[in-house]
Each structure stands twice: as C-alpha cells, then as structure tokens.
Scaffold this motif. Sequence first.
Motif, PDB file in Angstrom:
ATOM      1  N   ILE A 181       0.831  -1.206   0.000  1.00 25.48           N
ATOM      2  CA  ILE A 181       0.000   0.000   0.000  1.00 25.48           C
ATOM      3  C   ILE A 181       0.864   1.254   0.000  1.00 25.48           C
ATOM      4  CG2 ILE A 181      -1.659   1.344   1.356  1.00 25.48           C
ATOM      5  CD1 ILE A 181      -2.808  -1.326   2.350  1.00 25.48           C
ATOM      6  N   ALA A 182       1.909   1.251   0.813  1.00 22.44           N
ATOM      7  CA  ALA A 182       2.797   2.412   0.897  1.00 22.44           C
ATOM      8  C   ALA A 182       3.471   2.695  -0.445  1.00 22.44           C
ATOM      9  CB  ALA A 182       3.847   2.193   1.982  1.00 22.44           C
ATOM     10  N   LEU A 183       3.897   1.651  -1.135  1.00 22.78           N
ATOM     11  CA  LEU A 183       4.529   1.829  -2.446  1.00 22.78           C
ATOM     12  C   LEU A 183       3.528   2.360  -3.470  1.00 22.78           C
ATOM     13  CD1 LEU A 183       6.616  -1.472  -2.509  1.00 22.78           C
ATOM     14  CD2 LEU A 183       7.562   0.843  -2.450  1.00 22.78           C
ATOM     15  N   ARG A 184       2.313   1.867  -3.419  1.00 25.00           N
ATOM     16  CA  ARG A 184       1.286   2.335  -4.345  1.00 25.00           C
ATOM     17  C   ARG A 184       0.928   3.800  -4.098  1.00 25.00           C
ATOM     18  NH1 ARG A 184      -2.762  -2.940  -4.572  1.00 25.00           N
ATOM     19  NH2 ARG A 184      -1.716  -3.988  -6.313  1.00 25.00           N
ATOM     20  N   MET A 185       0.986   4.216  -2.837  1.00 23.05           N
ATOM     21  CA  MET A 185       0.708   5.615  -2.509  1.00 23.05           C
ATOM     22  C   MET A 185       1.705   6.548  -3.182  1.00 23.05           C
ATOM     23  SD  MET A 185      -1.923   6.362  -0.635  1.00 23.05           S
ATOM     24  CE  MET A 185      -3.134   5.622   0.472  1.00 23.05           C
ATOM     25  N   HIS A 186       2.897   6.019  -3.468  1.00 18.51           N
ATOM     26  CA  HIS A 186       3.927   6.810  -4.159  1.00 18.51           C
ATOM     27  C   HIS A 186       3.794   6.696  -5.684  1.00 18.51           C
ATOM     28  CE1 HIS A 186       6.540   8.223  -0.861  1.00 18.51           C
ATOM     29  NE2 HIS A 186       6.178   7.116  -0.228  1.00 18.51           N
ATOM     30  N   GLU A 187       2.706   6.075  -6.145  1.00 15.31           N
ATOM     31  CA  GLU A 187       2.466   5.911  -7.584  1.00 15.31           C
ATOM     32  C   GLU A 187       3.593   5.139  -8.268  1.00 15.31           C
ATOM     33  OE1 GLU A 187      -0.103   6.556  -9.528  1.00 15.31           O
ATOM     34  OE2 GLU A 187      -1.317   7.263  -7.846  1.00 15.31           O
ATOM     35  N   GLU A 220       2.320  14.437 -13.561  1.00 17.32           N
ATOM     36  CA  GLU A 220       1.542  13.403 -14.242  1.00 17.32           C
ATOM     37  C   GLU A 220       0.437  12.879 -13.335  1.00 17.32           C
ATOM     38  OE1 GLU A 220       2.237   9.125 -16.563  1.00 17.32           O
ATOM     39  OE2 GLU A 220       3.916  10.159 -15.592  1.00 17.32           O
ATOM     40  N   VAL A 221       0.743  12.703 -12.056  1.00 15.18           N
ATOM     41  CA  VAL A 221      -0.246  12.222 -11.101  1.00 15.18           C
ATOM     42  C   VAL A 221      -1.378  13.236 -10.947  1.00 15.18           C
ATOM     43  CG1 VAL A 221      -0.662  11.615  -8.683  1.00 15.18           C
ATOM     44  CG2 VAL A 221       1.402  10.808  -9.831  1.00 15.18           C
ATOM     45  N   VAL A 222      -1.013  14.506 -10.785  1.00 10.53           N
ATOM     46  CA  VAL A 222      -2.016  15.562 -10.618  1.00 10.53           C
ATOM     47  C   VAL A 222      -2.880  15.688 -11.865  1.00 10.53           C
ATOM     48  CG1 VAL A 222      -2.371  18.038 -10.304  1.00 10.53           C
ATOM     49  CG2 VAL A 222      -0.638  16.852  -8.953  1.00 10.53           C
ATOM     50  N   ALA A 223      -2.243  15.665 -13.036  1.00 15.01           N
ATOM     51  CA  ALA A 223      -2.981  15.815 -14.293  1.00 15.01           C
ATOM     52  C   ALA A 223      -3.955  14.666 -14.515  1.00 15.01           C
ATOM     53  CB  ALA A 223      -1.997  15.907 -15.463  1.00 15.01           C
ATOM     54  N   SER A 224      -3.514  13.440 -14.273  1.00 14.39           N
ATOM     55  CA  SER A 224      -4.395  12.294 -14.493  1.00 14.39           C
ATOM     56  C   SER A 224      -5.521  12.281 -13.466  1.00 14.39           C
ATOM     57  CB  SER A 224      -3.600  10.988 -14.417  1.00 14.39           C
ATOM     58  OG  SER A 224      -3.021  10.819 -13.138  1.00 14.39           O
ATOM     59  N   GLY A 225      -5.208  12.657 -12.220  1.00 17.42           N
ATOM     60  CA  GLY A 225      -6.248  12.722 -11.196  1.00 17.42           C
ATOM     61  C   GLY A 225      -7.287  13.768 -11.516  1.00 17.42           C
ATOM     62  N   ALA A 226      -6.835  14.939 -11.967  1.00 15.26           N
ATOM     63  CA  ALA A 226      -7.763  16.008 -12.332  1.00 15.26           C
ATOM     64  C   ALA A 226      -8.615  15.608 -13.532  1.00 15.26           C
ATOM     65  CB  ALA A 226      -6.986  17.291 -12.643  1.00 15.26           C
ATOM     66  N   ALA A 227      -8.005  14.915 -14.492  1.00 14.12           N
ATOM     67  CA  ALA A 227      -8.742  14.481 -15.678  1.00 14.12           C
ATOM     68  C   ALA A 227      -9.844  13.489 -15.324  1.00 14.12           C
ATOM     69  CB  ALA A 227      -7.774  13.855 -16.690  1.00 14.12           C
ATOM     70  N   LEU A 283     -14.672  20.384  -8.291  1.00 13.51           N
ATOM     71  CA  LEU A 283     -13.569  19.686  -8.945  1.00 13.51           C
ATOM     72  C   LEU A 283     -12.226  20.097  -8.349  1.00 13.51           C
ATOM     73  CD1 LEU A 283     -12.351  17.954 -11.226  1.00 13.51           C
ATOM     74  CD2 LEU A 283     -12.504  19.974 -12.705  1.00 13.51           C
ATOM     75  N   VAL A 284     -11.984  21.406  -8.242  1.00 15.78           N
ATOM     76  CA  VAL A 284     -10.710  21.912  -7.740  1.00 15.78           C
ATOM     77  C   VAL A 284     -10.464  21.457  -6.303  1.00 15.78           C
ATOM     78  CG1 VAL A 284      -9.442  23.990  -7.088  1.00 15.78           C
ATOM     79  CG2 VAL A 284     -10.639  23.903  -9.279  1.00 15.78           C
ATOM     80  N   LEU A 285     -11.483  21.591  -5.451  1.00 11.34           N
ATOM     81  CA  LEU A 285     -11.314  21.233  -4.042  1.00 11.34           C
ATOM     82  C   LEU A 285     -11.197  19.719  -3.858  1.00 11.34           C
ATOM     83  CD1 LEU A 285     -13.803  23.759  -2.405  1.00 11.34           C
ATOM     84  CD2 LEU A 285     -11.300  23.788  -2.308  1.00 11.34           C
ATOM     85  N   PHE A 286     -11.904  18.959  -4.674  1.00 11.48           N
ATOM     86  CA  PHE A 286     -11.822  17.503  -4.581  1.00 11.48           C
ATOM     87  C   PHE A 286     -10.433  17.021  -4.974  1.00 11.48           C
ATOM     88  CE2 PHE A 286     -12.180  13.247  -6.421  1.00 11.48           C
ATOM     89  CZ  PHE A 286     -12.793  12.562  -5.384  1.00 11.48           C
ATOM     90  N   VAL A 287      -9.903  17.555  -6.077  1.00 11.84           N
ATOM     91  CA  VAL A 287      -8.555  17.157  -6.523  1.00 11.84           C
ATOM     92  C   VAL A 287      -7.513  17.584  -5.499  1.00 11.84           C
ATOM     93  CG1 VAL A 287      -6.778  17.538  -8.284  1.00 11.84           C
ATOM     94  CG2 VAL A 287      -9.153  17.169  -8.970  1.00 11.84           C
ATOM     95  N   LEU A 323      -3.656  16.117  -1.233  1.00 11.94           N
ATOM     96  CA  LEU A 323      -3.191  16.308   0.145  1.00 11.94           C
ATOM     97  C   LEU A 323      -3.313  15.020   0.951  1.00 11.94           C
ATOM     98  CD1 LEU A 323      -4.782  19.810   0.768  1.00 11.94           C
ATOM     99  CD2 LEU A 323      -2.340  19.302   0.830  1.00 11.94           C
ATOM    100  N   PHE A 324      -4.347  14.252   0.657  1.00 14.57           N
ATOM    101  CA  PHE A 324      -4.536  12.963   1.318  1.00 14.57           C
ATOM    102  C   PHE A 324      -3.359  12.032   0.999  1.00 14.57           C
ATOM    103  CE2 PHE A 324      -6.112   8.561   1.053  1.00 14.57           C
ATOM    104  CZ  PHE A 324      -6.536   8.377   2.370  1.00 14.57           C
ATOM    105  N   PHE A 325      -2.939  12.016  -0.263  1.00 18.02           N
ATOM    106  CA  PHE A 325      -1.796  11.193  -0.639  1.00 18.02           C
ATOM    107  C   PHE A 325      -0.519  11.708   0.024  1.00 18.02           C
ATOM    108  CE2 PHE A 325      -4.450   9.307  -3.844  1.00 18.02           C
ATOM    109  CZ  PHE A 325      -3.871   8.072  -4.090  1.00 18.02           C
ATOM    110  N   LEU A 326      -0.367  13.029   0.117  1.00 14.36           N
ATOM    111  CA  LEU A 326       0.809  13.584   0.774  1.00 14.36           C
ATOM    112  C   LEU A 326       0.859  13.194   2.249  1.00 14.36           C
ATOM    113  CD1 LEU A 326       1.134  17.208  -0.675  1.00 14.36           C
ATOM    114  CD2 LEU A 326       2.786  15.346  -0.874  1.00 14.36           C
ATOM    115  N   ALA A 327      -0.312  13.091   2.868  1.00 12.68           N
ATOM    116  CA  ALA A 327      -0.358  12.708   4.279  1.00 12.68           C
ATOM    117  C   ALA A 327       0.221  11.318   4.501  1.00 12.68           C
ATOM    118  CB  ALA A 327      -1.803  12.750   4.778  1.00 12.68           C
ATOM    119  N   PHE A 328       0.193  10.478   3.458  1.00 10.51           N
ATOM    120  CA  PHE A 328       0.707   9.116   3.582  1.00 10.51           C
ATOM    121  C   PHE A 328       2.112   8.959   3.014  1.00 10.51           C
ATOM    122  CE2 PHE A 328      -3.726   8.272   4.294  1.00 10.51           C
ATOM    123  CZ  PHE A 328      -3.729   7.174   5.139  1.00 10.51           C
TER     124      PHE A 328
END
Length: 206
Positions: free
Chosen positions: A14-20, A73-80, A117-121, A126-131
């Motif tokens: 799980i920890a490795l996946r959190m780092h994409e 890339e992570v931010v762009a794909s998540g926003a998309a 959309l903006v606040l959800f992304v 931030l949730f991923f950064l917390a981990f």
Amino acid sequence: MMTLDKKYRDELTIALRMHEISGRRVGEVLAEVEAHVAETGEDPVEAFGRPREYAAQVAAQLDRATGKRSTMEVVASGAAVAALAMFGSDYLLDGLFADTATIPYTLKDTVALLTMLVLFVAGTMLFFLAFTAKARNQIYAGVAVGAFGLAIVSQIVIGSVFDDVTPLYEMPRWAAIAVGAVFALGVIGMLTRAIRRGRVVYPKAG
C-alpha cells in the motif's frame, strides 16, 4: 526458512502504491524483501525500516523511467478523471431525467462543478501527501479534510451568490446523454489503465 510477515507485506504494498510506483516495480521490491527475510531470517523492520519509511526510500530512488510517475503526471491524471466523472455524471443524469428537450446550464451550475472539482482534486492530493510525506503528515491530513469539507460548504455559498436562472449555455438532451456517456467511457478507460499499471507483478524466476 522464515517468510515475510503478511502484515508487513500488505503495508509495504500500500505504501509503495501511494507513491504511484508501478506494479512491476512493487513486485520487484516485495521479491527483494521476501528473499532477504527468507535467506537471513532478519526482521524486515530492522532490515528495511517500517513500510512507509522504506517505501519513501524506494520512491526517492525512482523516476518515470524506473517505475514512478512524476508529480505533474499524477495531478494531471487525477484532475482528468475527476473532471470526466463529475461533468460526465452531471450531463448523463440531466439528459436521462430531463423533462425538456433542451437542458439549460446556469452560471451557478458551472461554478459549483468547477469549485467542487478543484477542491476535490486538492483534497485527494493532500490525502496522498499525508501518507507519503516524510514530515507534517498530520497537517496534510487535516488540510485534506478541510478541503473536502469546504467543497460541501462551497456549494451552499455558490447557490446563494451566483445566478441560477439565466442560462449560461444550453444542451439538447441527446447531446447531454452522448457527452456524458463519452466522458464515462473515458473514466473507465483511464481507471482500467491505472489498474493494469498498478497490478503487482513479481519478477520471473531465473
């Protein structure tokens, strides 16, 4: 022969996946840890550190060429994905259940969706950064919760501030259904690709 504790393996995965990190590279890391434990009998925490710490160490050594996606890339794909899901579901449901041949979209509708959309992304990142962050994890988690809460509150504020009568643009029912369906297929395609990339693949023996 000692085997790797399931709890440690699951937490490390799980920890490795959190780092994409790609599933192929995750499999290689797990295989290395399992082989070390089997050969030496050493406790994995003593040998590699706690799962989150070791995952951060592995991630710091990787780049796109070696199995880790860039932050952009992570931010762009998540926003998309979020944009396609939000606008797609809105158009599709409006098209399926509208009472008129043409569906009006007001300034309030558009601003509400964009704000959500903006606040959800932002909250998700931030949730991923917390981990994954090495420090200030609790701060990131708190701000993430705040962003999700603000997303809900913003809808009430926007409803009382922006015009919800004058159409900003209009869309025929069939077009709303078609656009919504295309967006939904886009979400499915991107999620399918992400699942395939994240599937853990152990290196072949020999």
